[in-house]
Design a protein around this motif. Structure first.
Motif, PDB file in Angstrom:
ATOM      1  N   LYS A 129     -57.520  19.301 -13.640  1.00  0.00           N
ATOM      2  CA  LYS A 129     -57.166  19.978 -14.898  1.00  0.00           C
ATOM      3  C   LYS A 129     -56.156  19.131 -15.677  1.00  0.00           C
ATOM      4  O   LYS A 129     -55.383  18.381 -15.092  1.00  0.00           O
ATOM      5  N   ARG A 130     -56.160  19.311 -17.002  1.00  0.00           N
ATOM      6  CA  ARG A 130     -55.158  18.646 -17.851  1.00  0.00           C
ATOM      7  C   ARG A 130     -54.439  19.685 -18.703  1.00  0.00           C
ATOM      8  O   ARG A 130     -55.065  20.559 -19.276  1.00  0.00           O
ATOM      9  N   ASP A 147     -57.294  21.012 -20.882  1.00  0.00           N
ATOM     10  CA  ASP A 147     -57.844  22.331 -20.527  1.00  0.00           C
ATOM     11  C   ASP A 147     -56.976  23.437 -21.100  1.00  0.00           C
ATOM     12  O   ASP A 147     -57.444  24.542 -21.327  1.00  0.00           O
ATOM     13  N   VAL A 201     -54.544  29.248 -13.036  1.00  0.00           N
ATOM     14  CA  VAL A 201     -55.529  28.437 -13.763  1.00  0.00           C
ATOM     15  C   VAL A 201     -56.719  28.135 -12.850  1.00  0.00           C
ATOM     16  O   VAL A 201     -57.873  28.311 -13.220  1.00  0.00           O
ATOM     17  N   ASP A 202     -56.437  27.646 -11.634  1.00  0.00           N
ATOM     18  CA  ASP A 202     -57.475  27.514 -10.603  1.00  0.00           C
ATOM     19  C   ASP A 202     -56.773  27.706  -9.261  1.00  0.00           C
ATOM     20  O   ASP A 202     -55.601  28.079  -9.225  1.00  0.00           O
TER      21      ASP A 202
END
Length: 577
Positions: free
Chosen positions: A154-155, A189, A252-253
């Motif tokens: 992710k960013r 993201d 987020v994850d």
């Protein structure tokens, strides 16, 4: 246990008279309506407070007669002792810290004691740090307060200000952002925007981003004044803005989560953030004066904060009375040093593994602001980092645009030459030219606006602003670039006691302030219903006041509390016509 939204509860309110009666050192105070007891420690302008309750078994503290410094109190149950100046227990030594309360000053100069609940929301659902692979977590500095974080796959980007000015035309970027900055933003993201100030919420930057990716997820805290209060007016098409409550983990994850926290001093607008990946925390306190009321996580892997100072029109834009050039220079020097020492002490107390000073890389580069640029000296990041290294074993990073810190490498071996990859040789670090034209053109367009053909705009505007019943008379003067009266410009008085517009100053006793404003900026602000930060923090005014007092209620209203929608100039013009 699931997270619960963080709230602030008012425990005690001291009147201005009670505040004046506080003595240096220890004060025992009681809330008469609840019967609860508190301890306030005063050292010059510093105030700390806690509940009068021992951590051990809830005993009551009294004055410690053996304490000659007037800093410690003794528990009546088992003689435990607390040093109220540090909030650490000294008997038994090295045992506990006392939970501190948030001390705030109200607009009426009362002193409020608040308790944040939960006080350390990041402790809910704790995670143990896992090993990071090299390259798994990378932090790239772009400009000012903008960081590009790679967290696994992710960013995330913080506070993108990468083009155009901030605060009308007063601030410009000091650093040249990497040439691929727009691609980087488009690949994010999620984006976190800490607050509404235009060096963090940059509409020129977001306009470019929205042209390519209008649905990019943007996260902001649930501040009293919405961060994006002016989105509709801005014409920028962003369709995925998420307002999140304070103190709650946002997942987020499976490896990545973040939590937005409020500022103790400016809860209506400032926020900061903790990002956690596989149990490793990154703390970004941005511009907060007392992030989370002064309680922050210890021993995070990376901490970043502002450091530079200079983000205010005070004292450079003031004249008259004590405001000589010598006084201003001395004040700026002393304030910057205080800020530097405060940041160094904060870093020493919180013991992050790595610290990075950022969010202070702006310059007053427009030629008309040469005086501000020369007098508004900022702190040097290397000076702060050296101070930190002298007093602790925290690693420090002075960021250059395009430089990348590899967290896994730095945690494993701080001497690893690939721990921080500097931008390639010959990369331009500092900007040497700024595209002033298009932005000044936008401001200038307001000068000839039809609204200003009718002098009744003044009453219309200040009625809309809604500030009154306050004994203050302000003289507003529209000026040219050099703060001389603008030919054909407006020069008028506003009496905020009854919101009248007298031809001369009233005969009653009244505080007086004279505000000279560059005509393009004041008219742009008036026409669009913008906050006065553009004028004040943007160095677009020159001020004199008699007596020399800061009218908090007035400035707070015009900088934070103006209506969320601009004046209805369309109806105004129809009525005039």
């Amino acid at each position: 246990m699931g997270s619960i939204e963080q709230t602030a509860e008012l425990l005690l309110c001291l009147s201005p008279a009670e505040v004046t009666n506080l003595k240096e050192g220890i004060n025992f105070v009681r809330n008469k309506s609840t019967g609860k007891d508190y301890i306030l420690y005063k050292s010059k302008s510093l105030l700390r407070a806690c509940k009068n309750m021992c951590k051990h078994q809830g005993g009551l503290f009294i004055k410690d007669i053996e304490d000659l410094d007037g800093r410690s109190v003794r528990c009546t149950k088992h003689n435990w002792k607390l040093d109220v100046s540090t909030m650490k227990y000294i008997n038994p030594p090295g045992s506990f810290c006392q939970d501190e309360l948030v001390v705030e000053e109200s607009e009426e100069n009362e002193l409020l004691l608040l308790e944040l609940n939960p006080p350390n929301p990041w402790d809910s659902e704790p995670r143990s740090p896992e090993d990071l692979a090299f390259g798994e977590v990378q932090i790239t500095y772009l400009t000012h307060a903008c960081m590009d974080l790679k967290l696994g796959d992710k960013r995330m980007v913080f506070d993108p200000w990468l083009t155009g000015p901030a605060f009308a035309r007063g601030w410009w970027l000091l650093h040249e952002p990497p040439s691929d900055w727009l691609e980087r933003l488009c690949q994010a993201d999620l984006i976190y925007i800490s607050h509404m100030h235009s060096d963090h919420l940059s509409y020129p930057t977001l306009k470019k981003l929205a042209g390519r990716r209008p649905d990019i997820p943007i996260y902001v805290g649930k501040t009293e004044r919405p961060v994006f209060w002016n989105l509709n007016q801005s014409g920028v098409q962003l369709t995925n803005i998420n307002v999140v409550p304070f103190g709650i983990w946002q997942q987020v994850d499976k490896n990545l989560r973040f939590m937005i926290l409020m500022d103790g001093i400016h809860p209506e607008m400032d926020t900061c953030i903790i990002v956690e990946y596989k149990g490793h925390k990154i703390l970004n306190t941005v511009d907060c004066t007392r992030p989370n009321g002064g309680r922050l996580p210890m021993k995070v892997d990376l901490m970043m904060s502002d450091f530079a100072g200079g983000a205010s029109g005070f004292p450079m834009t003031f004249s008259g009375g004590k405001f000589t050039e010598e006084w201003k220079a001395q004040f700026i020097k002393t304030e910057r040093k205080k800020l530097l020492n405060y940041k160094a002490r904060l870093v020493k107390d919180l013991q992050p593994r790595i610290y990075c000073p950022f969010a202070g890389y702006f310059v007053e580069s427009h030629p008309s602001d040469k005086y501000i640029k020369e007098t508004n000296i900022k702190n040097d990041p290397d000076e702060l980092n050296n101070l930190i290294k002298k007093n602790s074993d925290v690693l420090t990073w002075t960021p250059r645009p395009g430089a990348t810190l590899d967290l896994g490498r730095m945690l494993k071996d701080p001497t690893d030459s690939k721990g921080i990859i500097e931008p390639p040789e010959g990369t331009k670090i500092y900007k040497d030219s700024w595209d002033f034209g298009p932005y000044l053109k936008i401001l200038n367009a307001a000068v000839g606006d039809e609204i200003f053909r009718h002098s009744s705009w003044i009453k219309e505007y200040f009625t809309w602003a809604g500030f009154k019943d306050y004994n203050l008379v302000v003289r507003m003067i529209e000026t040219d670039e050099d703060f001389s009266p603008f030919p054909g410009g407006y020069d008028y008085l506003v009496d905020f006691l009854d919101l009248s517009f007298p031809k001369e100053r009233p005969s009653r006793e009244h505080p007086y302030e004279e505000i000279r404003s560059r005509v393009d900026v004041i008219r742009h602000v008036v026409k669009n219903g913008l906050l006065w930060d553009d004028l004040y923090i943007g160095f677009q005014t020159r001020l004199q006041r008699d007596p020399d007092i800061y009218h908090h209620l007035f400035w707070n209203h015009f900088q934070i509390k103006l209506p969320l929608t601009p004046p209805d100039w369309k109806s105004f013009l129809m009525y005039c016509g």
